[in-house]
Design a protein around this motif. Structure first.
Motif, PDB file in Angstrom:
ATOM      1  N   LYS A  47       0.889  -1.163   0.000  1.00 20.69           N
ATOM      2  CA  LYS A  47       0.000   0.000   0.000  1.00 20.69           C
ATOM      3  C   LYS A  47       0.920   1.202   0.000  1.00 20.69           C
ATOM      4  O   LYS A  47       1.946   1.188   0.680  1.00 20.69           O
ATOM      5  CB  LYS A  47      -0.855   0.006   1.265  1.00 20.69           C
ATOM      6  CG  LYS A  47      -1.786  -1.184   1.389  1.00 20.69           C
ATOM      7  CD  LYS A  47      -2.607  -1.068   2.662  1.00 20.69           C
ATOM      8  CE  LYS A  47      -3.592  -2.221   2.774  1.00 20.69           C
ATOM      9  NZ  LYS A  47      -4.405  -2.124   3.994  1.00 20.69           N
ATOM     10  N   GLU A  59      -1.152  -5.568   2.281  1.00 21.53           N
ATOM     11  CA  GLU A  59      -2.295  -6.434   2.585  1.00 21.53           C
ATOM     12  C   GLU A  59      -1.881  -7.880   2.334  1.00 21.53           C
ATOM     13  O   GLU A  59      -1.263  -8.182   1.309  1.00 21.53           O
ATOM     14  CB  GLU A  59      -3.497  -6.100   1.693  1.00 21.53           C
ATOM     15  CG  GLU A  59      -4.656  -7.099   1.877  1.00 21.53           C
ATOM     16  CD  GLU A  59      -5.898  -6.769   1.037  1.00 21.53           C
ATOM     17  OE1 GLU A  59      -5.822  -5.891   0.159  1.00 21.53           O
ATOM     18  OE2 GLU A  59      -6.940  -7.418   1.280  1.00 21.53           O
ATOM     19  N   GLU A 150      -9.188  -6.113   7.831  1.00 21.00           N
ATOM     20  CA  GLU A 150     -10.083  -5.672   6.746  1.00 21.00           C
ATOM     21  C   GLU A 150     -11.385  -6.452   6.813  1.00 21.00           C
ATOM     22  O   GLU A 150     -11.397  -7.673   6.756  1.00 21.00           O
ATOM     23  CB  GLU A 150      -9.433  -5.904   5.374  1.00 21.00           C
ATOM     24  CG  GLU A 150      -8.214  -5.041   5.137  1.00 21.00           C
ATOM     25  CD  GLU A 150      -7.761  -5.027   3.682  1.00 21.00           C
ATOM     26  OE1 GLU A 150      -8.497  -5.527   2.804  1.00 21.00           O
ATOM     27  OE2 GLU A 150      -6.656  -4.506   3.430  1.00 21.00           O
ATOM     28  N   GLU A 178     -10.225  -1.636   8.791  1.00 21.67           N
ATOM     29  CA  GLU A 178     -10.421  -1.090   7.448  1.00 21.67           C
ATOM     30  C   GLU A 178     -11.718  -1.653   6.860  1.00 21.67           C
ATOM     31  O   GLU A 178     -11.959  -2.853   6.908  1.00 21.67           O
ATOM     32  CB  GLU A 178      -9.239  -1.474   6.542  1.00 21.67           C
ATOM     33  CG  GLU A 178      -7.889  -1.096   7.144  1.00 21.67           C
ATOM     34  CD  GLU A 178      -6.739  -1.117   6.143  1.00 21.67           C
ATOM     35  OE1 GLU A 178      -7.012  -1.180   4.929  1.00 21.67           O
ATOM     36  OE2 GLU A 178      -5.577  -1.059   6.587  1.00 21.67           O
ATOM     37  N   ASP A 180     -13.483  -2.795   3.910  1.00 26.44           N
ATOM     38  CA  ASP A 180     -13.063  -3.262   2.578  1.00 26.44           C
ATOM     39  C   ASP A 180     -14.194  -3.133   1.555  1.00 26.44           C
ATOM     40  O   ASP A 180     -15.372  -3.223   1.912  1.00 26.44           O
ATOM     41  CB  ASP A 180     -12.642  -4.730   2.694  1.00 26.44           C
ATOM     42  CG  ASP A 180     -11.625  -5.137   1.630  1.00 26.44           C
ATOM     43  OD1 ASP A 180     -11.339  -4.350   0.715  1.00 26.44           O
ATOM     44  OD2 ASP A 180     -11.120  -6.276   1.735  1.00 26.44           O
ATOM     45  N   LYS A 201     -11.643   1.547   2.580  1.00 29.07           N
ATOM     46  CA  LYS A 201     -10.999   1.019   1.367  1.00 29.07           C
ATOM     47  C   LYS A 201     -11.999   1.078   0.243  1.00 29.07           C
ATOM     48  O   LYS A 201     -12.957   0.302   0.198  1.00 29.07           O
ATOM     49  CB  LYS A 201     -10.580  -0.442   1.574  1.00 29.07           C
ATOM     50  CG  LYS A 201      -9.273  -0.615   2.264  1.00 29.07           C
ATOM     51  CD  LYS A 201      -8.716  -2.012   2.041  1.00 29.07           C
ATOM     52  CE  LYS A 201      -7.731  -2.057   0.896  1.00 29.07           C
ATOM     53  NZ  LYS A 201      -7.026  -3.356   0.834  1.00 29.07           N
ATOM     54  N   ILE A 235      -8.205   4.702   1.319  1.00 28.97           N
ATOM     55  CA  ILE A 235      -7.279   4.018   0.419  1.00 28.97           C
ATOM     56  C   ILE A 235      -8.056   3.514  -0.788  1.00 28.97           C
ATOM     57  O   ILE A 235      -9.144   2.956  -0.650  1.00 28.97           O
ATOM     58  CB  ILE A 235      -6.494   2.880   1.117  1.00 28.97           C
ATOM     59  CG1 ILE A 235      -5.598   2.130   0.123  1.00 28.97           C
ATOM     60  CG2 ILE A 235      -7.396   1.908   1.844  1.00 28.97           C
ATOM     61  CD1 ILE A 235      -4.459   1.368   0.749  1.00 28.97           C
ATOM     62  N   SER A 236      -7.513   3.764  -1.967  1.00 27.50           N
ATOM     63  CA  SER A 236      -8.148   3.335  -3.202  1.00 27.50           C
ATOM     64  C   SER A 236      -7.550   2.023  -3.666  1.00 27.50           C
ATOM     65  O   SER A 236      -6.343   1.923  -3.835  1.00 27.50           O
ATOM     66  CB  SER A 236      -7.883   4.395  -4.274  1.00 27.50           C
ATOM     67  OG  SER A 236      -9.079   4.830  -4.797  1.00 27.50           O
ATOM     68  N   GLU A 237      -8.405   1.033  -3.888  1.00 24.77           N
ATOM     69  CA  GLU A 237      -7.935  -0.260  -4.387  1.00 24.77           C
ATOM     70  C   GLU A 237      -7.916  -0.258  -5.905  1.00 24.77           C
ATOM     71  O   GLU A 237      -8.650   0.501  -6.530  1.00 24.77           O
ATOM     72  CB  GLU A 237      -8.917  -1.369  -3.989  1.00 24.77           C
ATOM     73  CG  GLU A 237      -8.944  -1.743  -2.556  1.00 24.77           C
ATOM     74  CD  GLU A 237      -9.775  -3.023  -2.385  1.00 24.77           C
ATOM     75  OE1 GLU A 237      -9.178  -4.102  -2.402  1.00 24.77           O
ATOM     76  OE2 GLU A 237     -11.000  -2.933  -2.249  1.00 24.77           O
ATOM     77  N   GLN A 257      -3.508   1.314  -3.549  1.00 26.94           N
ATOM     78  CA  GLN A 257      -3.018  -0.063  -3.672  1.00 26.94           C
ATOM     79  C   GLN A 257      -3.416  -0.499  -5.075  1.00 26.94           C
ATOM     80  O   GLN A 257      -4.514  -0.174  -5.522  1.00 26.94           O
ATOM     81  CB  GLN A 257      -3.740  -0.904  -2.619  1.00 26.94           C
ATOM     82  CG  GLN A 257      -3.326  -2.341  -2.497  1.00 26.94           C
ATOM     83  CD  GLN A 257      -4.143  -3.066  -1.417  1.00 26.94           C
ATOM     84  OE1 GLN A 257      -4.844  -2.450  -0.622  1.00 26.94           O
ATOM     85  NE2 GLN A 257      -4.067  -4.373  -1.412  1.00 26.94           N
TER      86      GLN A 257
END
Ligand code: C2E
Ligand code: MG
Ligand code: MG
Ligand code: MG
Length: 280
Positions: A47, A59, A150, A178, A180, A201, A235-237, A257
């Motif tokens: 990340k 992760e 998560e 987090e 998810d 996330k 946080i952007s996946e 991420q």
């Protein structure tokens, strides 16, 4: 004529159904043995801080590397394990392996970064998650802040009261939570105010569609603004391109991420990244 078509479709459907069933039976017959034989491997996906591009954690993601069936991504077996209950056994293994690995990294003087593990909704119903993760952080002498948990947003759909209770206990103990796949689980914004979470996330469709879809872009701005007001880190996946990373950063998203930065990697590769970070 109509009847003929129907029969044909039915036969096709039946065949693929039979194959799925065989696949499921094969997986179920082998899962216990595979765990004993160490066929499940934990990979780590970095990340990063969108501003500096520096790695800030990872992760843990499980893979099944079978000598017969080869490399299997979790999408092929996690849903089955959630149905037959084996997910809880597997997750306990992943959590412990992650803690053991963090201890090893700390002992080698590598930068101390948190690693998040996935907690299935089934685990929250079947296991005493707070007891298990406390036991692990004690056993491996880790500060609880290093083990992020998560929990997918959809876990809140079925029995929100149970999940709210367990997550608040975990949060009070000092674990970082987090949420998810945020944006896919239909949780109400009201529920968001009751959850003890620290990090949102964003599901990968936000990173991937916001440049092409104006409405998606508006929703993304709204979520980023809301998160800021609520003091949540975002946080952007699934960030795959420089363009996506730049836009997200400009819109105020802090972390990312995705394949643009790194795929999930092995322990040794992750250690190398920690070593590089130490040298910087
Ligand atoms: P997730 O927790 O949302 O994990 C993110 C998934 O997105 C991972 O897939 C990751 O490899 C993939 N990904 C990361 N960056 C990108 C990108 O830039 N583009 C695209 N297209 N994909 C990207 P993976 O490893 O196949 O895992 C899928 C899901 O399986 C996970 O979604 C998680 O829900 C579940 N899972 C994986 N490992 C575990 C585990 O140990 N326990 C539990 N309970 N679930 C797990
Ligand atoms: Mg996850
Ligand atoms: Mg996710
Ligand atoms: Mg996902």
């Amino acid at each position: 004529k109509v009847k003929g078509n129907f029969t044909k479709n039915y036969a096709f459907y039946d065949e693929s159904f039979r194959k799925d069933k065989l696949f499921a039976q094969n997986i179920t017959a082998n899962m216990e043995r595979a765990l004993k034989d160490k066929e499940f491997k934990v990979y780590y996906q970095p990340k990063v801080d969108l501003k500096t591009g520096q790695m800030i954690g990872a992760e843990a993601l499980v893979r099944w590397v079978s000598p017969i069936d080869g490399f299997m991504p979790p999408g092929q077996f996690i849903p089955l394990f959630e149905k037959n209950g084996f997910i809880s056994e597997l997750d306990c293994f992943v959590w412990e392996e992650t803690c053991r690995f963090m201890r090893e990294c700390h002992d080698q003087g590598l930068p101390k970064l948190p690693i998040s593990v996935n907690v299935s909704r089934t685990d929250l119903y079947n296991l005493d998650v707070p007891k298990i993760v406390c036991h692990l952080t004690n056993k491996y002498q880790l500060d609880k802040k290093y083990l992020h948990l998560e929990i997918t947003e959809s876990a809140y759909n079925e029995h929100p009261e149970i999940i709210l209770k367990v997550t608040s206990v975990l949060h009070d103990l000092g674990f970082i939570l987090e949420l998810d796949d945020f944006g896919t689980g239909y949780s109400s914004l009201n529920l968001l105010s009751e959850m003890s979470i620290d990090i949102l996330k964003l599901d990968m469709r936000f990173a991937q569609n916001h440049t092409t879809n104006k409405r998606q872009n508006d929703i993304l701005s709204f979520i980023l603004d809301l998160a800021k007001r609520m003091g949540l880190v975002v946080i952007s996946e699934g960030v795959e391109t420089k363009e996506q990373a730049d836009t997200l950063r400009d819109m105020g998203c802090g972390l990312a991420q995705g394949y643009y930065y790194s795929k999930p990697i092995t322990q040794d590769e992750y250690k190398e990244m920690l070593m590089k970070l130490k040298g910087e």
